[in-house]
Write an enzyme that holds these catalytic residues in place. Structure first.
Site, PDB file in Angstrom:
ATOM      1  N   SER A  87       0.922  -1.226   0.052  1.00 51.17           N
ATOM      2  CA  SER A  87      -0.120   0.008   0.123  1.00 51.17           C
ATOM      3  C   SER A  87       0.963   1.106   0.127  1.00 51.17           C
ATOM      4  CB  SER A  87      -1.000   0.020   1.028  1.00 51.17           C
ATOM      5  OG  SER A  87      -0.555  -0.289   2.482  1.00 51.17           O
ATOM      6  N   ASP A  88       0.611   2.192   1.100  1.00 54.55           N
ATOM      7  CA  ASP A  88       1.280   3.433   0.937  1.00 54.55           C
ATOM      8  C   ASP A  88       2.829   3.635   0.542  1.00 54.55           C
ATOM      9  OD1 ASP A  88      -0.690   3.278   2.591  1.00 54.55           O
ATOM     10  OD2 ASP A  88      -0.144   4.441   4.059  1.00 54.55           O
TER      11      ASP A  88
END
Ligand SMILES: OC[C@H]1O[C@@](CO)(OC[C@@]2(O[C@H]3O[C@H](CO)[C@@H](O)[C@H](O)[C@H]3O)O[C@H](CO)[C@@H](O)[C@@H]2O)[C@@H](O)[C@@H]1O
Length: 604
Positions: A87-88
């Protein structure tokens, strides 16, 4: 060149996957009756099991994805991991000749979970990435439930400091705290967590799990401190405000909260992955410097930004336009794009940002694929000095090195209600540049008002208006599967033109177990400007940029038939009142990047 009518009808019944081939049956003679009975019984059992599975699949609308369909979904020139959940983007930084990108990673599955770590890749050009070992894993009491998002700051003396959020739990609490780590080798492969951790715990009045994602620190000359922002939310007294706190420090170990808050907007909820940086005021500009404040809104899962003025002494940020305050009007991207972060690239003297693009298919499909999420192409960020109301987000120039064959089309006019197939060699890895001009006399002749067009609620690319929609159909097979990237021009009651830019995913796949939306926004168009778009097509990711990056829209799409050689590109004009000239149209094929798993300094 072929021209055919646009498919605006209803979807046909779901096609077969091609995997359900009928096998010729063998006739049973007397000698084989025993074998035949067994074969019939086995066949009945197989059919019963298949029917039961089909019933289950139908019940949850699961599409019978084949391996080759799922395999096709992996990107060719975007960064993604071989397996598991990413993700991020975390702590992007340029250091000693390499761009480093860290990212949130679940080593054990295809969805977010406890135990998130920081994966790590490096690049010379922000395009070709090489994997390094996990940079940060949960192995101390204060981050044992996860090494969450954070940042890397290059200090004045050239050394690096990582700030990140650790999560821990004990019998009574689950708590987010801020921590520090420093690199233990020049390639940033290993990091040493500081014995002073955790260096910041949340102030009173904030919930234990509403305090995360410290930004890159900046140096404030007034008191020679570094400052970092941490986002949170305030649900007191029935409110639901997002807000930003600033901490200052001289040594990146001892932090002091600056009284008051930098900014707060009621109703926006938790501000995750904040970012804060100056724009404008560059070499070619005599104008003042503005500050961008950005928050990833946990409630909505969108990255919003706003432009404003920063008063360091007063510790406040004020929006240029209160109606475009944070969380109200401006987004980095109107599609699937979240938890972005940026860094200053000292080599090319530019700001670069990237966000992660999650899946919009089912968990079951992600498990079958074995991976989830793609990072966006890194984008430069600059103030739009023509409008002063928005940023320009544009793919870094380096991705143009992947352009292979280019096909240029000249002088195409698309009549009302028609589509035009572009004769190109492949349609799955493309960088398309296109600009359009509506027939001017037709536009001038139209006086009727067509106000209120909205990408998400006005019906998508199949709904015809006087001056739109028109644009491109990508990942289109001419038989119904297509992702439309389009402009829609409307004339307001005041007589002025208003332009929307949208991605229509609603026909992107026959499958029903994927999310399909129409997403986008209005985009500023100044007098005399042609309507320009750029579209990066890379298998299951489509990133669209309008008007030089004033608006961007990213989609994840999962075609079932418009894949491999069947994926094509069409021009279309579904307007009823004006033809459209494609003034410039170049389709570049894009090479793949080979994101090797192992990095050896000497062989690269
Ligand atoms: O990985 C943690 C970092 O990610 C951020 C922003 O993406 O917070 C995400 C968050 O978890 C949600 O998002 C997951 C996908 O990214 C989702 O799958 C999960 O179900 C959600 O809970 O992580 C915290 C968990 O503590 C949660 O409150 C967030 O919404 C960032 O803020 C984190 O540093």
């Amino acid at each position: 060149m072929e021209s055919k009518a646009i498919a605006t009808g209803e979807y046909a019944p779901l096609p077969s996957t091609g995997e359900e081939k009928q096998h010729p049956s063998r006739s049973c003679g007397v000698r084989y009756w025993r074998a035949c009975v067994i074969a019939v019984v086995v066949a009945l059992v197989v059919v019963a099991v298949a029917l039961a599975k089909a019933r289950m699949d139908l019940a949850d609308n699961a599409f019978p994805w084949s391996n080759s369909m799922l395999q096709w979904q992996r990107a060719g020139f975007h960064f993604q991991t071989e397996k598991n959940f990413m993700s991020d983007p975390n702590g992007p930084v340029y250091y000693r000749g390499y761009y480093h990108l860290f990212y949130q990673y679940n080593r054990n599955g295809v969805a977010w979970d406890d135990g998130m770590a920081w994966g790590h890749v490096v690049s010379r050009d922000l395009v070709h990435w090489r994997h390094l070992p996990m940079a940060m894993v949960p192995d101390h009491w204060y981050d044992i439930k996860g090494v969450l998002s954070g940042s890397i700051t290059v200090l004045h003396n050239g050394t690096l400091v990582m700030l990140y959020t650790g999560v821990y739990t004990n019998a009574t609490v689950m708590m987010e705290v801020q921590c520090v780590a420093v690199p233990a080798d020049p390639l940033l492969r290993r990091w040493t967590k500081h014995p002073a951790n955790p260096v910041i715990v949340h102030p009173p009045g904030i919930k234990d799990m509403d305090f995360r994602d410290p930004t890159t620190a900046w140096f404030d000359e007034s008191d020679s401190t570094y400052r970092t922002i941490i986002g949170s939310k305030d649900d007191h007294h029935g409110g639901h405000a997002g807000f930003a706190m600033v901490y200052k420090t001289k040594d990146l170990l001892s932090f002091q909260r600056i009284p008051g808050i930098l900014h707060r907007v009621e109703g926006t909820g938790m501000w995750e992955c904040m970012d804060f940086y100056p724009v404008g005021g560059g070499d070619n500009s005599s104008s003042e410097v503005l500050y961008v404040i950005k928050a990833s809104m946990d409630d909505e899962r969108h990255d919003y930004y706003a432009l404003g003025r920063y008063d360091a002494a007063g510790n406040t940020w004020t929006p240029l336009d209160p109606e475009l305050d944070l969380g109200m009007g401006l987004r980095y991207d109107w599609g699937k794009f979240y938890a972005s972060t940026s860094f200053y690239d000292p080599v090319k003297r530019r700001r670069v940002m990237l966000g992660y693009v999650g899946e919009t298919d089912s968990r079951r499909s992600d498990e079958a694929k074995g991976w989830a999420s793609i990072q966006s192409i890194p984008r430069t960020v600059a103030l739009d000095e023509k409008t002063w109301t928005n940023l320009l987000l544009w793919p870094v120039q380096e991705i143009e090195t992947l352009r292979a064959n280019a096909t240029e089309f000249n002088g195409i006019t698309i009549d009302t209600g028609s589509v035009f197939l572009l004769p190109i060699r492949q349609g799955t890895q493309l960088d398309i540049e296109a600009s359009f001009r509506l027939n001017a006399s037709a536009v001038a002749a139209i006086s009727e008002a067509d106000v209120g067009y909205n990408c998400s609620s006005s019906g998508g690319a199949a709904t015809r208006g006087v001056l739109g929609p028109f644009g491109l159909l990508v990942l289109a097979d001419g038989r119904g599967e297509q992702t439309a990237v389009y402009f829609y021009v409307s004339r307001g009651l005041d007589g002025g033109l208003r332009t929307s830019f949208c991605n229509d995913e609603s026909r992107s796949s026959w499958a029903r177990d994927v999310t399909k939306r129409v997403v986008g926004s209005t985009v500023p168009v100044l007098d005399g400007e042609v309507l320009s778009m750029r579209v990066l097509v890379d298998h299951s990711i489509v990133q669209s940029f309008a008007m030089g990056g004033r608006v961007t829209v990213t989609s994840r799409v999962y075609p079932t038939e418009a894949i491999y050689a069947a994926a094509g590109v069409y021009l279309f004009n579904n307007a009823t009142g004006a033809s459209v000239a494609a003034e410039r149209l170049v389709v570049h094929e894009m090479d793949s990047v080979d994101n090797k798993q192992i990095f050896l300094v000497d062989d690269w």
